[in-house]
Design a protein around this motif. Structure first.
Motif, PDB file in Angstrom:
ATOM      1  N   SER A 104     -14.206  40.978  99.463  1.00 17.46           N
ATOM      2  CA  SER A 104     -13.974  42.236  98.753  1.00 17.46           C
ATOM      3  C   SER A 104     -12.510  42.631  98.742  1.00 17.46           C
ATOM      4  CB  SER A 104     -14.794  43.346  99.397  1.00 17.46           C
ATOM      5  OG  SER A 104     -16.160  43.049  99.282  1.00 17.46           O
ATOM      6  N   LEU A 105     -11.700  41.831  99.368  1.00 15.83           N
ATOM      7  CA  LEU A 105     -10.265  42.108  99.414  1.00 15.83           C
ATOM      8  C   LEU A 105      -9.508  40.875  98.928  1.00 15.83           C
ATOM      9  CD1 LEU A 105     -10.279  43.816 102.896  1.00 15.83           C
ATOM     10  CD2 LEU A 105      -9.656  44.938 100.764  1.00 15.83           C
ATOM     11  N   PRO A 106      -9.403  40.732  97.625  1.00 18.14           N
ATOM     12  CA  PRO A 106      -8.745  39.552  97.071  1.00 18.14           C
ATOM     13  C   PRO A 106      -7.356  39.346  97.651  1.00 18.14           C
ATOM     14  CG  PRO A 106      -9.722  40.846  95.346  1.00 18.14           C
ATOM     15  CD  PRO A 106      -9.844  41.666  96.596  1.00 18.14           C
ATOM     16  N   GLY A 107      -7.084  38.131  98.018  1.00 16.00           N
ATOM     17  CA  GLY A 107      -5.769  37.831  98.557  1.00 16.00           C
ATOM     18  C   GLY A 107      -5.666  38.001 100.067  1.00 16.00           C
ATOM     19  N   ARG A 108      -6.725  38.533 100.657  1.00 14.06           N
ATOM     20  CA  ARG A 108      -6.751  38.681 102.117  1.00 14.06           C
ATOM     21  C   ARG A 108      -7.743  37.679 102.692  1.00 14.06           C
ATOM     22  NH1 ARG A 108      -2.131  41.333 103.128  1.00 14.06           N
ATOM     23  NH2 ARG A 108      -2.046  43.343 102.083  1.00 14.06           N
ATOM     24  N   THR A 109      -7.423  37.153 103.856  1.00 13.47           N
ATOM     25  CA  THR A 109      -8.297  36.164 104.463  1.00 13.47           C
ATOM     26  C   THR A 109      -9.142  36.802 105.556  1.00 13.47           C
ATOM     27  OG1 THR A 109      -6.762  35.545 106.214  1.00 13.47           O
ATOM     28  CG2 THR A 109      -6.506  34.449 104.087  1.00 13.47           C
ATOM     29  N   ASP A 110     -10.232  36.120 105.851  1.00 17.32           N
ATOM     30  CA  ASP A 110     -11.076  36.621 106.936  1.00 17.32           C
ATOM     31  C   ASP A 110     -10.284  36.704 108.236  1.00 17.32           C
ATOM     32  OD1 ASP A 110     -10.816  33.903 107.108  1.00 17.32           O
ATOM     33  OD2 ASP A 110     -12.885  33.494 107.645  1.00 17.32           O
ATOM     34  N   ASN A 111      -9.437  35.717 108.434  1.00  9.88           N
ATOM     35  CA  ASN A 111      -8.622  35.697 109.647  1.00  9.88           C
ATOM     36  C   ASN A 111      -7.711  36.927 109.725  1.00  9.88           C
ATOM     37  OD1 ASN A 111      -8.278  34.157 111.980  1.00  9.88           O
ATOM     38  ND2 ASN A 111      -6.362  33.289 111.245  1.00  9.88           N
ATOM     39  N   GLU A 112      -7.112  37.228 108.617  1.00  6.99           N
ATOM     40  CA  GLU A 112      -6.196  38.367 108.557  1.00  6.99           C
ATOM     41  C   GLU A 112      -6.936  39.671 108.844  1.00  6.99           C
ATOM     42  OE1 GLU A 112      -4.351  38.444 104.756  1.00  6.99           O
ATOM     43  OE2 GLU A 112      -2.681  39.685 105.403  1.00  6.99           O
ATOM     44  N   ILE A 113      -8.078  39.811 108.220  1.00 11.79           N
ATOM     45  CA  ILE A 113      -8.861  41.028 108.401  1.00 11.79           C
ATOM     46  C   ILE A 113      -9.371  41.133 109.831  1.00 11.79           C
ATOM     47  CG2 ILE A 113     -10.986  42.187 107.709  1.00 11.79           C
ATOM     48  CD1 ILE A 113     -10.477  40.914 104.911  1.00 11.79           C
ATOM     49  N   LYS A 114      -9.817  40.011 110.325  1.00 18.47           N
ATOM     50  CA  LYS A 114     -10.287  39.973 111.713  1.00 18.47           C
ATOM     51  C   LYS A 114      -9.172  40.388 112.668  1.00 18.47           C
ATOM     52  CE  LYS A 114     -10.947  35.835 113.173  1.00 18.47           C
ATOM     53  NZ  LYS A 114     -11.560  34.499 113.224  1.00 18.47           N
ATOM     54  N   ASN A 115      -8.009  39.822 112.473  1.00 19.16           N
ATOM     55  CA  ASN A 115      -6.873  40.180 113.322  1.00 19.16           C
ATOM     56  C   ASN A 115      -6.523  41.655 113.186  1.00 19.16           C
ATOM     57  OD1 ASN A 115      -6.338  37.707 114.548  1.00 19.16           O
ATOM     58  ND2 ASN A 115      -5.164  36.979 112.802  1.00 19.16           N
ATOM     59  N   TYR A 116      -6.539  42.124 111.969  1.00 22.39           N
ATOM     60  CA  TYR A 116      -6.191  43.517 111.715  1.00 22.39           C
ATOM     61  C   TYR A 116      -7.174  44.439 112.430  1.00 22.39           C
ATOM     62  CZ  TYR A 116      -4.803  47.725 109.234  1.00 22.39           C
ATOM     63  OH  TYR A 116      -4.345  48.982 108.932  1.00 22.39           O
ATOM     64  N   TRP A 117      -8.428  44.103 112.283  1.00 22.73           N
ATOM     65  CA  TRP A 117      -9.457  44.928 112.926  1.00 22.73           C
ATOM     66  C   TRP A 117      -9.268  44.952 114.437  1.00 22.73           C
ATOM     67  CZ3 TRP A 117     -13.114  48.459 112.123  1.00 22.73           C
ATOM     68  CH2 TRP A 117     -14.022  48.687 113.137  1.00 22.73           C
ATOM     69  N   ARG A 118      -9.112  43.783 115.001  1.00 19.89           N
ATOM     70  CA  ARG A 118      -8.979  43.699 116.457  1.00 19.89           C
ATOM     71  C   ARG A 118      -7.775  44.491 116.947  1.00 19.89           C
ATOM     72  NH1 ARG A 118     -11.512  40.063 119.496  1.00 19.89           N
ATOM     73  NH2 ARG A 118      -9.704  39.921 120.860  1.00 19.89           N
ATOM     74  N   THR A 119      -6.690  44.368 116.189  1.00 20.91           N
ATOM     75  CA  THR A 119      -5.465  45.033 116.611  1.00 20.91           C
ATOM     76  C   THR A 119      -5.574  46.551 116.492  1.00 20.91           C
ATOM     77  OG1 THR A 119      -4.230  43.146 115.837  1.00 20.91           O
ATOM     78  CG2 THR A 119      -2.992  45.140 116.232  1.00 20.91           C
TER      79      THR A 119
END
Length: 254
Positions: A104-119
DNA sequence: AATGTTCACAACCGCGGGGTC
DNA sequence: AGACCCCGCGGTTGTGAACAT
């Protein structure tokens, strides 16, 4: 950003495994080889990369590097406030299904989102303390900076809104809006911006009430900058409604 | 200025699903 | 049927940068 640093020098590892596979940070040369490989052969068949591209990396590592870092359609830069709100919404809905959220976030990766969430959010669940208060303050300062950037971005987006409306009008004419994969994307510089309709405020009670899910497409009112263009790729909510093809999901290899 | 702490994020690992033979 | 391979996902780790004390 991190790219130059990571590519420019290794950080103490770059180990050669027993099987002969390299591990650790990728070099610029390896990135070049991998990019060239994908240009020639497309995505997939990652285990052939080592043989065909002359890389001493296993398929898994190559795929990860491509998907999370080298893909040209990746967005660079900070998560914007409206992306953040999408992440929060979808995480509340689905939990740690990062790849689903990422669609649902074009151009963003699961890894990026996961990291963002955790942080940014995982620790916030804990009882507030002095330390977390300070972290919060830091976060707010950053967010303020993001907001400034976002406002600039919105100015660019406004230019694109006219184009979006024009496309929507065409779609309405053709009564063709039940084809989620046909949803228009608007180029903004190097970025592709999806244009899904904005959700309503009571979406949490209703599941996601993004209006296009019923084929009723509407252009969100230009009420405020923050929420105005919260439109990214939610036609991939097939998990929720079970009847949408996800073949148009961003970045998925066939 | 030095030291400690937190943030950011690339990269790895293990696991499981799906396809093929 | 089941063994094997490929791929994708979620969790975790390691490291430099940024920030706080």
């Amino acid at each position: 950003m991190y790219l130059g640093m990571m590519a420019g020098h290794h950080m103490g590892w770059g180990i050669i495994e027993e099987e002969g596979w390299r591990k650790g940070p990728w070099t610029a040369e390896e990135d070049g080889l991998l990019t060239e490989y994908v240009k020639l052969h497309g995505e997939g068949r990652w285990n052939s990369v080592a043989r065909l591209a002359g890389l001493k990396r296993n398929g898994k590592s190559c795929r990860l590097r491509w998907v999370n870092y080298l893909r040209p359609e990746l967005k660079r830069g900070q998560i914007t406030p409206h992306e953040e709100s999408i992440i929060l919404d979808l995480h509340a809905r689905w939990g740690n299904r990062w790849s689903t959220i990422a669609r649902s976030l074009p151009g963003r990766t699961d890894n990026e989102i996961k990291n963002y969430w955790r942080t940014h959010f995982k620790k916030k669940a804990k009882v507030p303390s002095d330390a977390s208060e300070k972290a919060k303050n830091r976060f707010l300062r950053r967010k303020q900076f993001h907001n400034q950037q976002h406002q600039q971005q919105q100015q660019h987006l406004q230019v694109n809104q006219e184009e979006v409306k024009r496309i929507l009008a065409l779609l309405d004419e053709n009564n063709d809006t039940k084809m989620p994969c046909f949803w228009p994307q608007v180029k903004q510089g190097m970025e592709t911006i999806s244009t899904y309709p904005h959700h309503t405020t009571d979406h949490q009670e209703q599941g996601f009430n993004y209006s296009m899910l019923n084929g009723n497409v509407s252009v969100p009112e230009a009420s405020n900058n923050e929420d105005n263009f919260l439109w990214d790729g939610l036609w991939n909510l097939n998990d929720v409604h079970g009847n949408f093809s996800s073949t148009c999901a961003t970045g998925k290899a066939s």
